[in-house]
Design an enzyme around this catalytic site. Structure first.
Site, PDB file in Angstrom:
ATOM      1  CB  CYS A   1      42.113 -17.781   7.430  1.00 28.42           C
ATOM      2  SG  CYS A   1      43.190 -16.960   6.242  1.00 28.42           S
TER       3      CYS A   1
ATOM      4  CG  HIS B   1      39.324 -16.016   4.411  1.00 30.75           C
ATOM      5  ND1 HIS B   1      39.853 -15.798   5.663  1.00 30.75           N
ATOM      6  CD2 HIS B   1      38.138 -16.639   4.615  1.00 30.75           C
ATOM      7  CE1 HIS B   1      39.019 -16.261   6.581  1.00 30.75           C
ATOM      8  NE2 HIS B   1      37.971 -16.775   5.973  1.00 30.75           N
TER       9      HIS B   1
ATOM     10  CG  HIS C   1      35.929 -18.929   8.045  1.00 29.73           C
ATOM     11  ND1 HIS C   1      35.965 -17.587   7.775  1.00 29.73           N
ATOM     12  CD2 HIS C   1      34.632 -19.202   8.311  1.00 29.73           C
ATOM     13  CE1 HIS C   1      34.743 -17.073   7.875  1.00 29.73           C
ATOM     14  NE2 HIS C   1      33.913 -18.040   8.198  1.00 29.73           N
TER      15      HIS C   1
END
Length: 154
Positions: free
Chosen positions: A52, A103, A115
């Site tokens: 990510c 994340h 993402h």
């Protein structure tokens, strides 16, 4: 049955138009769309595979913006922005395991974010329960001038 079918078709067209209008024809959307489907790779920072934070670094580096390597560090950059005031290009952060930020993604508009997930780079709705329940914060890293440049229609 006919009304239900018409309703579903209209709903599909609405979301197709909304998503399409968010992701079509700006330098930011072209960059992100070109990476959708790239596989996930722990520690990955290139189009052969992203995690990510590597995905965010790669996208923003293409516009001359350098970001730290980890999501936790990236969440300290730029300025805080309310979830209600997000604009495309803002960074969004989540806690997906353990405590703290684990994340990150890029807000792309209309409640969606891009993402690198376990199954690769994709675009999801922030209101999906998994993400809505794990949202932590957002940061604005683009100046108004750079925002104008990467959001102009091509």
């Amino acid at each position: 049955m006919k009304k239900a079918s018409l309703f579903l078709f209209a709903l599909f067209m609405f979301f197709s138009f909304q998503v399409g209008s968010v992701f079509a024809e700006t330098p930011l959307s072209q960059t992100i769309n070109g990476l959708v489907g790239t596989p996930y790779k722990w520690g990955g920072t290139t189009p052969t595979g992203f995690d990510c934070s590597g995905f965010l670094r790669y996208v923003f580096n293409s516009f001359g913006v350098e970001l730290s390597r980890s999501s936790k560090e990236q969440a300290q950059e730029g300025t805080w922005v309310s979830q209600n005031d997000l604009r495309p290009g803002d960074l969004v952060f989540y806690h997906t395991f353990g405590k703290g930020i684990s994340h990150s993604g890029i807000y792309v508009g209309n409640g969606f974010f891009a993402h690198a997930a376990d199954d690769g780079v994709r675009i999801d709705k922030m209101s999906q329960s998994y993400y809505a329940n794990r949202y932590v914060t957002a940061r604005r890293i683009l100046s108004d001038d750079l925002y104008s440049q990467i959001m102009k229609d091509n």
